[in-house]
Design a protein around this motif. Sequence first.
Motif, PDB file in Angstrom:
ATOM      1  N   HIS A  50       0.728  -1.243   0.305  1.00  0.00           N
ATOM      2  CA  HIS A  50      -0.104   0.155   0.639  1.00  0.00           C
ATOM      3  C   HIS A  50       0.388   1.001   0.029  1.00  0.00           C
ATOM      4  O   HIS A  50       1.616   1.714   0.983  1.00  0.00           O
ATOM      5  N   HIS A 108      -4.006   7.728   8.425  1.00  0.00           N
ATOM      6  CA  HIS A 108      -4.216   6.281   7.537  1.00  0.00           C
ATOM      7  C   HIS A 108      -4.915   6.197   7.048  1.00  0.00           C
ATOM      8  O   HIS A 108      -5.658   5.885   6.165  1.00  0.00           O
ATOM      9  N   SER A 144      -4.214   8.041   3.351  1.00  0.00           N
ATOM     10  CA  SER A 144      -3.592   7.351   2.586  1.00  0.00           C
ATOM     11  C   SER A 144      -4.007   5.983   1.828  1.00  0.00           C
ATOM     12  O   SER A 144      -3.637   5.416   0.664  1.00  0.00           O
ATOM     13  N   GLU A 145      -4.860   5.069   2.801  1.00  0.00           N
ATOM     14  CA  GLU A 145      -5.971   3.836   2.264  1.00  0.00           C
ATOM     15  C   GLU A 145      -6.533   4.051   1.644  1.00  0.00           C
ATOM     16  O   GLU A 145      -6.726   2.978   0.068  1.00  0.00           O
ATOM     17  N   TYR A 199      -9.037   1.353   2.318  1.00  0.00           N
ATOM     18  CA  TYR A 199      -8.422   0.515   1.144  1.00  0.00           C
ATOM     19  C   TYR A 199     -10.345   0.240  -0.188  1.00  0.00           C
ATOM     20  O   TYR A 199      -9.595   0.937  -1.175  1.00  0.00           O
ATOM     21  N   SER A 221      -5.236   1.244  12.125  1.00  0.00           N
ATOM     22  CA  SER A 221      -4.727   1.715  11.488  1.00  0.00           C
ATOM     23  C   SER A 221      -2.979   0.238  11.656  1.00  0.00           C
ATOM     24  O   SER A 221      -3.103  -0.181  12.772  1.00  0.00           O
ATOM     25  N   ASP A 222      -2.478   0.808  11.133  1.00  0.00           N
ATOM     26  CA  ASP A 222      -0.748   0.231  11.084  1.00  0.00           C
ATOM     27  C   ASP A 222      -0.814  -0.068  12.257  1.00  0.00           C
ATOM     28  O   ASP A 222       0.501  -1.149  13.190  1.00  0.00           O
ATOM     29  N   SER A 244       0.893   4.353   2.413  1.00  0.00           N
ATOM     30  CA  SER A 244       0.813   4.093   3.355  1.00  0.00           C
ATOM     31  C   SER A 244       2.031   3.795   3.454  1.00  0.00           C
ATOM     32  O   SER A 244       1.881   3.532   5.677  1.00  0.00           O
ATOM     33  N   THR A 245       2.956   4.096   3.149  1.00  0.00           N
ATOM     34  CA  THR A 245       4.250   4.420   3.400  1.00  0.00           C
ATOM     35  C   THR A 245       4.872   5.631   3.636  1.00  0.00           C
ATOM     36  O   THR A 245       4.480   6.416   3.355  1.00  0.00           O
ATOM     37  N   SER A 259       4.548   8.524   1.336  1.00  0.00           N
ATOM     38  CA  SER A 259       3.714   9.607   2.053  1.00  0.00           C
ATOM     39  C   SER A 259       3.832  11.028   2.421  1.00  0.00           C
ATOM     40  O   SER A 259       3.309  11.992   1.676  1.00  0.00           O
ATOM     41  N   SER A 286      -0.231  10.762   5.394  1.00  0.00           N
ATOM     42  CA  SER A 286       0.343  10.244   6.189  1.00  0.00           C
ATOM     43  C   SER A 286      -0.289  10.143   7.119  1.00  0.00           C
ATOM     44  O   SER A 286      -0.339   9.128   8.169  1.00  0.00           O
TER      45      SER A 286
END
Lengths: 349, 349
Positions: free
Chosen positions: A73, B78, B81-82, B300, B282-283, A76-77, A81, B76
């Motif tokens: 993704h 979640h 970005s997703e 996503y 989120s991550d 999402s890095t 980003s 940046s």
Amino acid sequence: MANRKDVAKLAGVSEATVSRVLNGIGPMKESTRQRVMAAAKQLNYELNAIAANFARGRSGNLGVVLPTLPKVHLFSTHYFSEILGGIGEAVRAKGYGLLLLFRDPEEVFDYVSLFRTQRVDACIVLGASALPTEREAMERLAGENLPICVMDQRFEGLNICSVATNHEQGSYEAVKHLIHNGYRRIGFINGSLQYSNSTDRLAGYSKAIQEAGIPYDASIVYQGNYSRTSGRRVANSVYEDLHKLDALFVANDRMAIGLIQGLREKGVQLPEQLAIVGFDDSDAASMTEPQLTTVKVPFYEMGRQATERLLTRISTSEHENEQPPFHEILDTQLIIRKSCGTVKDQLTQ
Amino acid sequence: MANRKDVAKLAGVSEATVSRVLNGIGPMKESTRQRVMAAAKQLNYELNAIAANFARGRSGNLGVVLPTLPKVHLFSTHYFSEILGGIGEAVRAKGYGLLLLFRDPEEVFDYVSLFRTQRVDACIVLGASALPTEREAMERLAGENLPICVMDQRFEGLNICSVATNHEQGSYEAVKHLIHNGYRRIGFINGSLQYSNSTDRLAGYSKAIQEAGIPYDASIVYQGNYSRTSGRRVANSVYEDLHKLDALFVANDRMAIGLIQGLREKGVQLPEQLAIVGFDDSDAASMTEPQLTTVKVPFYEMGRQATERLLTRISTSEHENEQPPFHEILDTQLIIRKSCGTVKDQLTQ
């Protein structure tokens, strides 16, 4: 037939404002917008953005070419980003649109026709690698002197604009910090060597241990792919090698976080049994236990500067071809937290 | 003069392939690209993308309109970005470009002229709020039946395509899980009420406690702004209220992480003294200590579905105006980790 100047005059605004209103490039005060629209209507003037752009050879877009990475993704890095954030800020300030295009790293991407067909006015290339296909795409470009900037990847011998950070220096300082704090058996987890910043980090690591008279030991140099999963995977090898390791320098935070999670699950005490330093200073670096010592990279600023330089270049000169390519190298900064087992005032350098 | 069909025939490829090669829309096999270029050259045919798009009224771009949020690195988070990742995947699969445009939430954005000037063929609106300016922009749109999709924000009474997730249901299940596990004094940290998903989460929270016969207590409903900093700030109030709290439901993971960091610094034992459930998955949710129980939102997938539906809509029909707007609502999923003080097999429902 009325032209843009007439509309601007009637509405009492600049010609640039007329363009922005009619092209839908925001933001714009509602009262201004309405005044321009009324003037355009009264004069029977309607600008079609594509027709107008075609006529003046401009699209109003900055292109950003991104790699297609399976299962990643991208947005999402931290890396992509933050750079995109910096690009976005600069693009917005100049009233440009930001056109994202995806390339397949296995194919030779045709940058030249991106310009020839006027989809973009300038272009930033992210996540380029030293793969032969990418090298070939860059070689085709190099002769054209187009307003293109490659981010964070070096192509030796090719004269293309670039903005990068000093990965070698950042790595050197991280490893030197570990050495200054008494660690001698320092391993390294690197990402794929197809990126020049991976080879730069290896160079920085090697230089630091060499200066300290520590021999290079290939058996404690591990290979990941910059993903958290790969850090977890390497944790297995690191666990078996714990008897020959005091510390580990890890080429990005994601891998370091995967490593920390993998080692903690096996009951390894961190940083007591193993000191760890990451690279990037992503958001997550301050969320791990222990918090991650890491090398801060100004990704956002890199994106912003590359964009500003490119857009200034194409707006200030009709003869951009005559300007030599620019090359910016930004500095990194070591951020000391808990994972390296030292505190700031122990720093002896 | 030769046309696209002639080039396709000579090169032995489809007309779509000719377009993609000449428009620089990758990826494309290098051998195919060269065959098309040779055929175009031989026939003296060169397509200018802008001219051609202008002629057929298409830009080849999907627009995504993003809010300008001061001090927030949008890409940046979640959330953004997703969703952008999912949009990017679908756009790439269809050979479109992804044009990002920024709006100022204080201004009325002119979506209509974005289409009129042919900068985009379809458009997704992210991070829209219920501010009067945004409502007005949407009202202007509603009558036009343009291929626009609003993500994750409801505009009551307006008939515009939307893709959203069931925030009320997700919140209801999260709070119900806490109740099932014996907690009664359950507080709530919400984000700004200008977003419909904030009011939905409040509704889900209220419904769950009401069903359990727990009275609503405004003194333990806190206000953040979805940032980690705001979670840290609320930690001070929560710390003072610890005597009247068993558990907290937090409207997103970022605030929950700020809260956890703030409370841990004050020596609060988590989850023993306070059970916490977040929202997003989120991550970072799996990086905190304790790991965060949270409500997984398929951001996503939302981005992917919205894009596919929009692009299918504009490609399958010349009469998109006649199609009624689509409305998708995707489900959330409760992810049980450590921060709620319960384990999966204690679940009694």
